[in-house]
Design an enzyme around this catalytic site. Sequence first.
Site, PDB file in Angstrom:
ATOM      1  N   HIS A   1      15.532   1.439  -5.171  1.00  0.00           N
ATOM      2  CA  HIS A   1      13.323   2.620  -5.045  1.00  0.00           C
ATOM      3  C   HIS A   1      13.758   2.518  -3.731  1.00  0.00           C
ATOM      4  O   HIS A   1      13.364   2.830  -2.901  1.00  0.00           O
ATOM      5  CB  HIS A   1      13.012   2.624  -6.332  1.00  0.00           C
ATOM      6  CG  HIS A   1      12.337   2.949  -5.908  1.00  0.00           C
ATOM      7  ND1 HIS A   1      11.203   4.250  -6.465  1.00  0.00           N
ATOM      8  CD2 HIS A   1      10.846   3.456  -4.613  1.00  0.00           C
ATOM      9  CE1 HIS A   1      10.213   4.620  -6.363  1.00  0.00           C
ATOM     10  NE2 HIS A   1       9.959   4.189  -4.935  1.00  0.00           N
ATOM     11  N   GLU A   2      13.687   1.156  -3.424  1.00  0.00           N
ATOM     12  CA  GLU A   2      13.146   0.219  -1.987  1.00  0.00           C
ATOM     13  C   GLU A   2      13.577   0.654  -0.960  1.00  0.00           C
ATOM     14  O   GLU A   2      13.231   0.804   0.818  1.00  0.00           O
ATOM     15  CB  GLU A   2      12.590  -0.835  -1.913  1.00  0.00           C
ATOM     16  CG  GLU A   2      11.198  -1.242  -3.003  1.00  0.00           C
ATOM     17  CD  GLU A   2      10.479  -0.347  -3.285  1.00  0.00           C
ATOM     18  OE1 GLU A   2       9.902   0.085  -2.086  1.00  0.00           O
ATOM     19  OE2 GLU A   2       9.142  -0.248  -4.620  1.00  0.00           O
TER      20      GLU A   2
ATOM     21  N   GLN B   1       5.760   2.188   4.388  1.00  0.00           N
ATOM     22  CA  GLN B   1       4.663   2.822   3.310  1.00  0.00           C
ATOM     23  C   GLN B   1       3.016   2.280   3.498  1.00  0.00           C
ATOM     24  O   GLN B   1       2.192   2.790   2.769  1.00  0.00           O
ATOM     25  CB  GLN B   1       5.023   2.352   1.824  1.00  0.00           C
ATOM     26  CG  GLN B   1       6.087   2.845   0.410  1.00  0.00           C
ATOM     27  CD  GLN B   1       6.086   2.673  -1.164  1.00  0.00           C
ATOM     28  OE1 GLN B   1       6.409   1.847  -0.854  1.00  0.00           O
ATOM     29  NE2 GLN B   1       5.387   3.238  -1.478  1.00  0.00           N
TER      30      GLN B   1
ATOM     31  N   HIS C   1      13.463   4.029   0.015  1.00  0.00           N
ATOM     32  CA  HIS C   1      12.554   4.386   1.479  1.00  0.00           C
ATOM     33  C   HIS C   1      13.076   4.194   2.649  1.00  0.00           C
ATOM     34  O   HIS C   1      12.393   4.546   3.662  1.00  0.00           O
ATOM     35  CB  HIS C   1      10.960   3.268   1.013  1.00  0.00           C
ATOM     36  CG  HIS C   1      10.334   3.796  -0.400  1.00  0.00           C
ATOM     37  ND1 HIS C   1       9.796   4.380   0.572  1.00  0.00           N
ATOM     38  CD2 HIS C   1      10.014   3.213  -1.336  1.00  0.00           C
ATOM     39  CE1 HIS C   1       8.733   5.865  -0.863  1.00  0.00           C
ATOM     40  NE2 HIS C   1       9.229   4.295  -1.946  1.00  0.00           N
TER      41      HIS C   1
ATOM     42  N   GLY D   1       7.170  -2.970  -6.429  1.00  0.00           N
ATOM     43  CA  GLY D   1       8.242  -3.260  -4.928  1.00  0.00           C
ATOM     44  C   GLY D   1       7.021  -2.283  -4.103  1.00  0.00           C
ATOM     45  O   GLY D   1       6.497  -1.228  -4.406  1.00  0.00           O
TER      46      GLY D   1
ATOM     47  N   CYS E   1       6.121   6.472  -7.718  1.00  0.00           N
ATOM     48  CA  CYS E   1       5.569   5.619  -6.134  1.00  0.00           C
ATOM     49  C   CYS E   1       4.909   5.399  -6.023  1.00  0.00           C
ATOM     50  O   CYS E   1       4.032   5.921  -6.398  1.00  0.00           O
ATOM     51  CB  CYS E   1       7.017   6.534  -5.845  1.00  0.00           C
ATOM     52  SG  CYS E   1       6.969   6.345  -3.264  1.00  0.00           S
ATOM     53  N   LEU E   2       3.449   4.554  -5.012  1.00  0.00           N
ATOM     54  CA  LEU E   2       2.494   4.032  -4.787  1.00  0.00           C
ATOM     55  C   LEU E   2       2.433   5.501  -3.841  1.00  0.00           C
ATOM     56  O   LEU E   2       1.725   5.632  -3.664  1.00  0.00           O
ATOM     57  CB  LEU E   2       2.689   2.931  -4.100  1.00  0.00           C
ATOM     58  CG  LEU E   2       2.810   1.485  -5.376  1.00  0.00           C
ATOM     59  CD1 LEU E   2       2.578   0.827  -4.371  1.00  0.00           C
ATOM     60  CD2 LEU E   2       1.745   1.717  -6.431  1.00  0.00           C
TER      61      LEU E   2
HETATM   62 ZN    ZN Z   1       7.904   4.447  -3.832  1.00  0.00          ZN
END
Ligand code: ZN
Length: 174
Positions: free
Chosen positions: A138-139, A52, A142, A47, A96-97
Amino acid sequence: MFRPVVRYLNDPVLEKPAEAVTEFGTAELRQLVDDMFETMYESHGVGLAAPQVAISKRVAVIDVAGAEEDAKPEKIVLVNPKVIAKTGKQTGEEGCLSIPGFREPVTRAKVATVRAQDVEGQWFEVTGEDLLARAMLHEIDHLDGILFLNHLSALKRDLIKRKIRKMQKAGEWE
Ligand code: ZN
């Protein structure tokens, strides 16, 4: 086009609420979504949220099938998403990226229903269980400027923050 992923503590965009999308079907929105999928797949994530890639807009892309090799893509685009129902509980390791190298157990709902718009502005609902529920929550976090670290104890969060600050100083967090 791949877009560089913003890292936690390097850009305040990750910690502020993103703005609602008001124009649909535009070349700009399509390009953003295409770029986000490309960036997510190339980074081996399941995701990605627009903040991000330094775009403070309420857009997220998800493909939990992408976690397995040779899996058929199951692309989900969430524009202006809202969580409308949550049930049950699951605890699992989350990463998380934007916080590479750190994974911690996070407790979230087991099943989540989300109402969102597609790139054309059409509203739809999607219900996810397990990994899909976790990815959606999670997204959407963000888009509200919330990271998975916010779900950890203050002690654990501060420890990770300190480690990252050290890496930043050493030029190892870019
Ligand atoms: Zn993340």
